[in-house]
Enzyme design. Structure first.
Site, PDB file in Angstrom:
ATOM      1  N   ASP A 106      31.627 -13.353  43.242  1.00 47.67           N
ATOM      2  CA  ASP A 106      30.585 -14.379  43.200  1.00 47.67           C
ATOM      3  C   ASP A 106      29.234 -13.700  42.977  1.00 47.67           C
ATOM      4  O   ASP A 106      28.931 -12.664  43.572  1.00 47.67           O
ATOM      5  CB  ASP A 106      30.576 -15.168  44.520  1.00 47.67           C
ATOM      6  CG  ASP A 106      29.786 -16.452  44.426  1.00 47.67           C
ATOM      7  OD1 ASP A 106      30.379 -17.533  44.549  1.00 47.67           O
ATOM      8  OD2 ASP A 106      28.539 -16.375  44.230  1.00 47.67           O
TER       9      ASP A 106
ATOM     10  N   GLN B  77      29.485 -28.421  46.179  1.00 48.77           N
ATOM     11  CA  GLN B  77      30.017 -27.948  44.892  1.00 48.77           C
ATOM     12  C   GLN B  77      28.928 -28.027  43.829  1.00 48.77           C
ATOM     13  O   GLN B  77      28.357 -29.092  43.586  1.00 48.77           O
ATOM     14  CB  GLN B  77      31.235 -28.785  44.461  1.00 48.77           C
ATOM     15  CG  GLN B  77      31.874 -28.256  43.173  1.00 48.77           C
ATOM     16  CD  GLN B  77      33.139 -29.010  42.772  1.00 48.77           C
ATOM     17  OE1 GLN B  77      33.512 -30.000  43.397  1.00 48.77           O
ATOM     18  NE2 GLN B  77      33.787 -28.525  41.738  1.00 48.77           N
ATOM     19  N   SER B  78      28.642 -26.893  43.219  1.00 50.63           N
ATOM     20  CA  SER B  78      27.598 -26.849  42.181  1.00 50.63           C
ATOM     21  C   SER B  78      28.178 -26.622  40.797  1.00 50.63           C
ATOM     22  O   SER B  78      27.530 -26.939  39.796  1.00 50.63           O
ATOM     23  CB  SER B  78      26.573 -25.752  42.504  1.00 50.63           C
ATOM     24  OG  SER B  78      27.192 -24.482  42.575  1.00 50.63           O
ATOM     25  N   VAL B  79      29.373 -26.053  40.725  1.00 53.89           N
ATOM     26  CA  VAL B  79      30.024 -25.821  39.431  1.00 53.89           C
ATOM     27  C   VAL B  79      31.266 -26.711  39.394  1.00 53.89           C
ATOM     28  O   VAL B  79      32.158 -26.589  40.243  1.00 53.89           O
ATOM     29  CB  VAL B  79      30.416 -24.344  39.237  1.00 53.89           C
ATOM     30  CG1 VAL B  79      31.091 -24.156  37.884  1.00 53.89           C
ATOM     31  CG2 VAL B  79      29.193 -23.436  39.357  1.00 53.89           C
TER      32      VAL B  79
ATOM     33  N   HIS C 191      37.385 -24.182  42.135  1.00 51.82           N
ATOM     34  CA  HIS C 191      37.357 -22.763  42.510  1.00 51.82           C
ATOM     35  C   HIS C 191      37.580 -22.610  44.002  1.00 51.82           C
ATOM     36  O   HIS C 191      37.172 -23.458  44.794  1.00 51.82           O
ATOM     37  CB  HIS C 191      36.046 -22.082  42.096  1.00 51.82           C
ATOM     38  CG  HIS C 191      34.804 -22.824  42.494  1.00 51.82           C
ATOM     39  ND1 HIS C 191      34.345 -23.923  41.797  1.00 51.82           N
ATOM     40  CD2 HIS C 191      33.924 -22.629  43.506  1.00 51.82           C
ATOM     41  CE1 HIS C 191      33.228 -24.366  42.357  1.00 51.82           C
ATOM     42  NE2 HIS C 191      32.962 -23.599  43.413  1.00 51.82           N
TER      43      HIS C 191
ATOM     44  N   HIS D 185      36.637 -20.180  47.067  1.00 48.95           N
ATOM     45  CA  HIS D 185      35.805 -19.081  47.548  1.00 48.95           C
ATOM     46  C   HIS D 185      36.645 -18.215  48.489  1.00 48.95           C
ATOM     47  O   HIS D 185      37.346 -18.742  49.363  1.00 48.95           O
ATOM     48  CB  HIS D 185      34.621 -19.608  48.355  1.00 48.95           C
ATOM     49  CG  HIS D 185      33.598 -20.372  47.573  1.00 48.95           C
ATOM     50  ND1 HIS D 185      32.450 -19.788  47.076  1.00 48.95           N
ATOM     51  CD2 HIS D 185      33.541 -21.678  47.211  1.00 48.95           C
ATOM     52  CE1 HIS D 185      31.727 -20.710  46.445  1.00 48.95           C
ATOM     53  NE2 HIS D 185      32.362 -21.871  46.515  1.00 48.95           N
TER      54      HIS D 185
END
Ligand code: DGP
Length: 110
Positions: free
Chosen positions: A28, A90-92, A96, A98
């Site tokens: 990240d 969630q930004s993308v 995904h 983490h």
């Protein structure tokens, strides 16, 4: 197109930890722990809530790869996080996982 799709396509570089035909794991760019990796499917699933029955094996694979990258980095204890939706952080908008390790984790999470 999301930034993660550009990483999958090789248009944007990443610090790659693992790759196979179904997923990619990389560090990240904004680490929240001494070890912070992301595991993403190559298939563009927006978020876990959008994964369908046909994605079950893929989702399980992402979790197993997440455990593998933590173990390969030398961590027995780690935390897996999936943010689903903007209000959850969630930004993308590309699914995904983490993988966080290398420090004590608190509970409840923020
Ligand atoms: P989330 O907030 O759950 O959607 O997590 C998105 C994560 O993606 C966030 O921790 C930062 C990371 N990230 C965003 N852009 C990039 C990038 O271009 N490269 C890498 N390696 N990570 C990124």
């Amino acid at each position: 197109m999301t930034i993660f799709q550009k990483i999958i396509d090789g248009e944007i570089p990443c610090s790659r930890l693992y790759e196979d035909d179904r997923c990619l794991a990389f560090k990240d760019i904004q680490p929240q722990a001494p070890f912070h990796a992301l595991v993403i499917p190559k298939k563009p699933v927006e978020m876990i809530a959008k994964a369908d029955e046909a994605d079950e094996a893929l989702c399980g694979h992402l979790l197993r790869v997440a455990a593998k990258v933590a173990k390969d980095a030398g961590y027995e204890a780690f935390r897996l996080v999936m943010n689903n939706g903007e209000a959850a952080g969630q930004s993308v908008m590309h699914l995904h996982v983490h993988v966080l390790a290398g420090r004590d984790m608190t509970w409840p999470p923020g």
